[in-house]
Write a protein that holds these residues in place. Sequence first.
Motif, PDB file in Angstrom:
ATOM      1  N   UNK A  85       0.688  -1.211   0.027  1.00  0.00           N
ATOM      2  CA  UNK A  85      -0.013  -0.079  -0.073  1.00  0.00           C
ATOM      3  C   UNK A  85       0.796   1.345  -0.080  1.00  0.00           C
ATOM      4  N   UNK A  86       2.172   1.163  -0.062  1.00  0.00           N
ATOM      5  CA  UNK A  86       3.071   2.308   0.073  1.00  0.00           C
ATOM      6  C   UNK A  86       2.824   3.147  -0.948  1.00  0.00           C
ATOM      7  N   UNK A  87       2.216   2.883  -2.101  1.00  0.00           N
ATOM      8  CA  UNK A  87       1.830   3.918  -3.097  1.00  0.00           C
ATOM      9  C   UNK A  87       0.781   4.881  -2.799  1.00  0.00           C
ATOM     10  N   UNK A  88       0.033   4.670  -1.579  1.00  0.00           N
ATOM     11  CA  UNK A  88      -1.118   5.559  -1.392  1.00  0.00           C
ATOM     12  C   UNK A  88      -0.661   6.218  -0.105  1.00  0.00           C
ATOM     13  N   UNK A  89      -1.357   7.491  -0.087  1.00  0.00           N
ATOM     14  CA  UNK A  89      -0.981   8.471   1.136  1.00  0.00           C
ATOM     15  C   UNK A  89      -2.102   8.052   2.079  1.00  0.00           C
TER      16      UNK A  89
END
Length: 121
Positions: A85-89
């Motif tokens: 999920x690291x590509x989401x803030x």
Amino acid sequence: MGQAGSRSGDKTWTFLTNHARVLVEITRNPSSRLRDIAAAVSITERAAQTIVTDLEEAGYITRTRVGRRNHYSVDPTRPFRHPADADHRVEGLLTVFTRHDADHTPAAPEAPEADERGTTE
């Protein structure tokens, strides 16, 4: 029968971690005391303190002393911690829960409209 959709003997679990719940609570109430955060999330004050420290050390929140109280600032641009999920803030998660709060605040009742004669029904 416990939570909606659960059967006897099922494990109880939730989609959000306590860290997410604390971050949402701090976003809703940046001047909350630890005991208020703990009560809102249904955890102990000690657990709330540990989570607040974790969030602060990871850069998700900044704690500022204002008189005898703490005030928290949230950095919504931080990414989720799990690699998948690291590509989401976290901003998206916070928006979902804070917008939900704003959408469900009771509106002031409207005055009845007058008809052509100036009377209301």
